[in-house]
Design a protein around this motif. Structure first.
Motif, PDB file in Angstrom:
ATOM      1  N   TRP A  96       0.821  -1.220   0.000  1.00 33.68           N
ATOM      2  CA  TRP A  96       0.000   0.000   0.000  1.00 33.68           C
ATOM      3  C   TRP A  96       0.843   1.252   0.000  1.00 33.68           C
ATOM      4  CZ3 TRP A  96       1.478   2.161   4.496  1.00 33.68           C
ATOM      5  CH2 TRP A  96       1.804   1.316   5.576  1.00 33.68           C
ATOM      6  N   ILE A 100      -0.145   4.250  -2.481  1.00 35.57           N
ATOM      7  CA  ILE A 100      -0.503   5.590  -2.001  1.00 35.57           C
ATOM      8  C   ILE A 100       0.459   6.619  -2.577  1.00 35.57           C
ATOM      9  CG2 ILE A 100      -0.611   7.059   0.039  1.00 35.57           C
ATOM     10  CD1 ILE A 100      -1.554   4.739   1.644  1.00 35.57           C
ATOM     11  N   PHE A 104      -0.530   9.636  -5.118  1.00 31.70           N
ATOM     12  CA  PHE A 104      -0.311  11.027  -4.693  1.00 31.70           C
ATOM     13  C   PHE A 104       0.519  11.778  -5.734  1.00 31.70           C
ATOM     14  CE2 PHE A 104       2.009  14.303  -2.349  1.00 31.70           C
ATOM     15  CZ  PHE A 104       0.988  14.910  -1.641  1.00 31.70           C
ATOM     16  N   MET A 108      -2.139  14.328  -7.161  1.00 31.31           N
ATOM     17  CA  MET A 108      -1.987  15.604  -6.457  1.00 31.31           C
ATOM     18  C   MET A 108      -0.891  16.465  -7.075  1.00 31.31           C
ATOM     19  SD  MET A 108      -3.925  15.894  -3.764  1.00 31.31           S
ATOM     20  CE  MET A 108      -5.074  14.884  -2.894  1.00 31.31           C
ATOM     21  N   LEU A 112      -3.242  17.729 -10.623  1.00 31.96           N
ATOM     22  CA  LEU A 112      -3.992  18.855 -10.057  1.00 31.96           C
ATOM     23  C   LEU A 112      -3.333  20.186 -10.377  1.00 31.96           C
ATOM     24  CD1 LEU A 112      -5.452  17.822  -6.607  1.00 31.96           C
ATOM     25  CD2 LEU A 112      -6.455  17.772  -8.849  1.00 31.96           C
ATOM     26  N   MET A 130       6.160  12.899   1.070  1.00 31.99           N
ATOM     27  CA  MET A 130       4.860  12.636   1.696  1.00 31.99           C
ATOM     28  C   MET A 130       4.901  11.288   2.420  1.00 31.99           C
ATOM     29  SD  MET A 130       1.888  10.834   1.430  1.00 31.99           S
ATOM     30  CE  MET A 130       1.593  10.215  -0.201  1.00 31.99           C
ATOM     31  N   ILE A 133       7.218  11.440   5.663  1.00 37.27           N
ATOM     32  CA  ILE A 133       6.674  12.047   6.872  1.00 37.27           C
ATOM     33  C   ILE A 133       5.433  11.310   7.342  1.00 37.27           C
ATOM     34  CG2 ILE A 133       7.608  14.351   6.490  1.00 37.27           C
ATOM     35  CD1 ILE A 133       4.801  15.186   5.669  1.00 37.27           C
ATOM     36  N   SER A 134       4.737  10.577   6.448  1.00 35.98           N
ATOM     37  CA  SER A 134       3.529   9.884   6.877  1.00 35.98           C
ATOM     38  C   SER A 134       3.837   8.525   7.486  1.00 35.98           C
ATOM     39  CB  SER A 134       2.575   9.682   5.709  1.00 35.98           C
ATOM     40  OG  SER A 134       2.156  10.911   5.224  1.00 35.98           O
ATOM     41  N   PHE A 135       4.760   7.789   6.887  1.00 28.45           N
ATOM     42  CA  PHE A 135       5.053   6.429   7.350  1.00 28.45           C
ATOM     43  C   PHE A 135       6.549   6.277   7.585  1.00 28.45           C
ATOM     44  CE2 PHE A 135       1.499   6.310   4.341  1.00 28.45           C
ATOM     45  CZ  PHE A 135       0.488   5.915   5.199  1.00 28.45           C
TER      46      PHE A 135
ATOM     47  N   ASN B 181      -0.697   1.692  11.278  1.00 28.52           N
ATOM     48  CA  ASN B 181       0.124   2.763  10.732  1.00 28.52           C
ATOM     49  C   ASN B 181      -0.747   3.976  10.488  1.00 28.52           C
ATOM     50  OD1 ASN B 181       2.235   0.715  10.310  1.00 28.52           O
ATOM     51  ND2 ASN B 181       0.780   0.013   8.752  1.00 28.52           N
ATOM     52  N   HIS B 182      -0.617   4.961  11.354  1.00 30.70           N
ATOM     53  CA  HIS B 182      -1.405   6.165  11.133  1.00 30.70           C
ATOM     54  C   HIS B 182      -0.858   6.922   9.938  1.00 30.70           C
ATOM     55  CE1 HIS B 182      -2.870   6.204  15.551  1.00 30.70           C
ATOM     56  NE2 HIS B 182      -3.381   5.240  14.830  1.00 30.70           N
ATOM     57  N   PHE B 183      -1.789   7.412   9.118  1.00 33.43           N
ATOM     58  CA  PHE B 183      -1.402   8.183   7.943  1.00 33.43           C
ATOM     59  C   PHE B 183      -1.123   9.610   8.416  1.00 33.43           C
ATOM     60  CE2 PHE B 183      -2.939   9.913   3.626  1.00 33.43           C
ATOM     61  CZ  PHE B 183      -1.645   9.934   3.173  1.00 33.43           C
ATOM     62  N   LEU B 184       0.163   9.856   8.769  1.00 31.10           N
ATOM     63  CA  LEU B 184       0.479  11.101   9.475  1.00 31.10           C
ATOM     64  C   LEU B 184       0.183  12.342   8.652  1.00 31.10           C
ATOM     65  CD1 LEU B 184       3.767  10.229  11.338  1.00 31.10           C
ATOM     66  CD2 LEU B 184       1.510  10.586  12.277  1.00 31.10           C
ATOM     67  N   LEU B 185       0.298  12.229   7.329  1.00 31.58           N
ATOM     68  CA  LEU B 185       0.085  13.433   6.511  1.00 31.58           C
ATOM     69  C   LEU B 185      -1.291  14.022   6.765  1.00 31.58           C
ATOM     70  CD1 LEU B 185       1.264  15.194   4.121  1.00 31.58           C
ATOM     71  CD2 LEU B 185      -0.328  13.924   2.723  1.00 31.58           C
ATOM     72  N   ALA B 186      -2.303  13.157   6.868  1.00 32.00           N
ATOM     73  CA  ALA B 186      -3.658  13.664   7.075  1.00 32.00           C
ATOM     74  C   ALA B 186      -3.782  14.363   8.420  1.00 32.00           C
ATOM     75  CB  ALA B 186      -4.657  12.514   6.985  1.00 32.00           C
ATOM     76  N   LEU B 188      -1.284  15.947  10.032  1.00 28.86           N
ATOM     77  CA  LEU B 188      -0.395  17.113  10.135  1.00 28.86           C
ATOM     78  C   LEU B 188      -0.976  18.283   9.339  1.00 28.86           C
ATOM     79  CD1 LEU B 188       3.006  15.257   9.725  1.00 28.86           C
ATOM     80  CD2 LEU B 188       2.123  16.314  11.799  1.00 28.86           C
ATOM     81  N   ILE B 194      -4.279  20.455   2.166  1.00 24.84           N
ATOM     82  CA  ILE B 194      -4.699  19.694   0.989  1.00 24.84           C
ATOM     83  C   ILE B 194      -6.191  19.382   1.074  1.00 24.84           C
ATOM     84  CG2 ILE B 194      -4.373  17.530  -0.260  1.00 24.84           C
ATOM     85  CD1 ILE B 194      -1.474  17.587   0.631  1.00 24.84           C
TER      86      ILE B 194
END
Lengths: 355, 231
Positions: A96, A100, A104, A108, A112, A130, A133-135, B181-186, B188, B194
């Protein structure tokens, strides 16, 4: 015979976007092959996933934007974005993550903003940041090279790892990260950073098996392969030599200075050049024709800025490698760089006072 | 009654403080990490807006034009203090998790904007309705954004609702999907930007579609004699 009405210069390069992008993807092949040999077959699974996702997303959003789908898909720009992102993320990251990330990048960061040619940022690198910083955990789980892995992974294992997070024989990624002696192994850049922070000298740190007393097992060959592909791109005039040269110089010069100044505490320029993502980023990522600077002088500044930023973040920042951040920061400065490096129009005097 | 309808339409959709006026973006983006936070701040803003609009409208004849802004700010600040003390007393957990953004309601331009643009020129009842609808519009945007970010970020809805509504509200927590796994971007601030952009785009596209439909329903006027092309 073709009759074209165009202003001078009349010598035109008739290459299409499609063939340029094809060359970039082809030139990455030796690097990908070496990566698969040294770091396992995971990268091939990631490539497959990334390319499928990229095409799907591109087609979907082009339909939404009511544009022609097929010609845009066949310009291969989405393919190149997918390839770059798949190479950049850890080869055994869960499925995933790349899905993702690629979605993105395409939806995005590229579409976009108006599609190919209008994006401010390099899509692959924006998606990489992205994801990072997210995972943060999944994005930093690099296995050591194959010769240091305790268990050999087959191509089938690569599929199992990516889709179930366990190999077919039931090893998890963190188990595989442990070396033969049970110590966790990070990438060369990461190990070196932690060792230097812990007060070890360079020579002591380089004793670790992950380095093979130089830039790192496997990493040297991966970098050499991308260097080869990059030189091929320059030879084919797909990219200009200015950006890669400036990136490498921007990284080599400060590291040379610090290495000469304190050889025990900072790695040599050769270590910097042949470890991490240096060659891949210098030849394939920084040279993205859309988000990079477009003037000759500007390209030199742009590349040097990336190199310098990478050196600074590698040495003093919070991350072991820094090409994604450096490229995005340089992307932001491109309008400014382009403004101050506009070439002189033929027939005009060199300096025009801007007042 | 038509005035009521017009004010509601303005506040909730056409002139929505979050999506159209883009006022009060700082709290809008900063605290919408979860649905509960969004609801708490939205309600606080709604209360302050309602109180300040009513009072400003009441005193509008007696305020000298030259110093109206400081007076409006004073009125708003007193209501914010009231709300802040109330939240401190009754929803302490939420008070702590919203932190600085409760006192910062004073500087929310949506509130001073309504005081200046509407309440200072209109009688009490329309001002109150305007405040209610604008506050509701703001609250709705906060809720949608908060729900979106909480869902993407940690896969839940109404996580921590007991902070706002008391212990019984623990049952409100919905776990839509479980993720380690938290989707940190959302969660932050970049994710908030966005998400906000996507919401505004959605609203604009709905508006465009409605406008198109209206044109079709009205139909074009047939002209008896056409000279030249008509666009």
């Amino acid at each position: 015979m073709s009759f074209k009405i165009a202003s001078s210069p009349h010598h035109h390069n008739q290459r299409t976007t499609s063939s340029l992008m094809q060359w970039v993807a082809l030139a990455a092949l030796p690097g990908i092959a070496v990566q698969a040999v040294f770091f396992g077959y995971g990268v091939l699974v990631q490539l497959l996933l990334a390319i499928c996702t990229a095409w799907l997303c591109e087609a979907l959003i082009l339909r939404l934007r009511q544009k022609a789908v097929l010609p845009r898909l066949l310009d291969h720009s989405a393919l190149v974005t997918a390839v770059l992102l798949a190479i950049a993320i850890p080869p055994y990251a869960p499925w995933w993550l790349i899905v993702i990330g690629t979605a993105f990048a395409i939806v995005m960061v590229k579409q976009l903003y108006g599609g190919l040619g209008n994006n401010l940022f390099n899509p692959a690198m924006a998606a990489y940041v992205m994801l990072l910083i997210s995972f943060p955990v999944q994005m930093t789980q690099w296995l050591p090279s194959v010769s240091l892995q305790p268990v050999a992974l087959s191509p089938l294992d690569a599929f199992c790892m990516v889709f179930t997070e366990y190999s077919c024989s039931g090893f998890s990624l963190s188990q595989l990260q442990q070396g033969v002696d049970g110590s966790t192994q990070a990438t060369p850049l990461d190990s070196l950073r932690q060792d230097l922070a812990a007060g070890m000298t360079l020579a002591e740190s380089l004793q670790r098996p992950v380095f093979y007393s130089f830039a790192g097992a496997g990493w040297l060959w991966v970098n050499l392969a991308y260097l080869l592909g990059g030189l091929l791109l320059i030879q084919q005039k797909v990219i200009s030599w200015r950006i890669p040269a400036a990136v490498l110089a921007g990284l080599a010069v400060p590291s040379l200075l610090f290495w000469l100044g304190s050889a025990g505490a900072s790695p040599s320029p050769l270590f910097h050049l042949f470890s991490g993502a240096t060659m891949l980023a210098a030849f394939f990522i920084a040279t993205d024709p859309v988000s990079a600077s477009t003037t000759d002088k500007g390209r030199l500044w742009y590349g040097a800025l990336i190199g310098l930023l990478v050196y600074l973040i590698r040495s003093y920042g919070g991350y072991p490698d820094a090409f994604a951040f450096a490229v995005l920061l340089a992307n932001m400065s491109v309008p400014l760089i382009d403004y101050y490096t506009r070439p002189r129009t033929y027939g005009h005097k060199a300096k025009r006072n801007l007042k | 009654m038509s005035q009521f309808k017009e004010l509601s339409l303005q506040g909730l959709w056409k002139n929505n403080p979050g999506l159209v006026q883009l006022l009060g973006l700082c709290p809008l983006l900063a605290v919408t990490g979860t649905l509960t936070n969004a609801l708490g701040l939205g309600l606080a803003t709604l209360l302050v807006l309602l109180g300040s609009n009513i009072v400003v409208s009441l005193v509008r004849q007696h305020v000298p034009n030259e110093i109206r802004i400081p007076i409006f700010v004073l009125i708003i600040a007193s209501f914010v203090t009231v709300v802040q003390l109330l939240m401190n007393a009754f929803t302490f957990g939420l008070y702590q998790s919203l932190g600085i953004f409760i006192p910062l309601i004073v500087t929310n331009c949506a509130i001073i904007g309504r005081a200046e643009a509407f309440a200072s020129k209109n009688p009490v009842l329309p001002s109150a309705i305007d405040a209610l609808m604008m506050g509701l519009g703001f609250l709705l945007v906060l809720l949608v954004l908060g729900g979106m970010r909480e869902l993407l970020g940690q896969g839940t809805l109404f996580d921590g609702a007991e902070l706002l509504l008391g212990d019984w509200a623990r049952v409100l927590r919905i776990e839509v999907f479980h993720s380690d796994n938290h989707f940190l971007l959302a969660m932050l601030p970049p994710g908030a930007f966005i998400g906000m952009g996507l919401l505004i785009a959605l609203k604009n596209s709905i508006d465009q579609r409605l406008a198109k439909r209206q044109i079709i329903e009205k139909g074009s006027i047939a002209r008896a004699r056409v000279t030249g092309s008509v666009q």
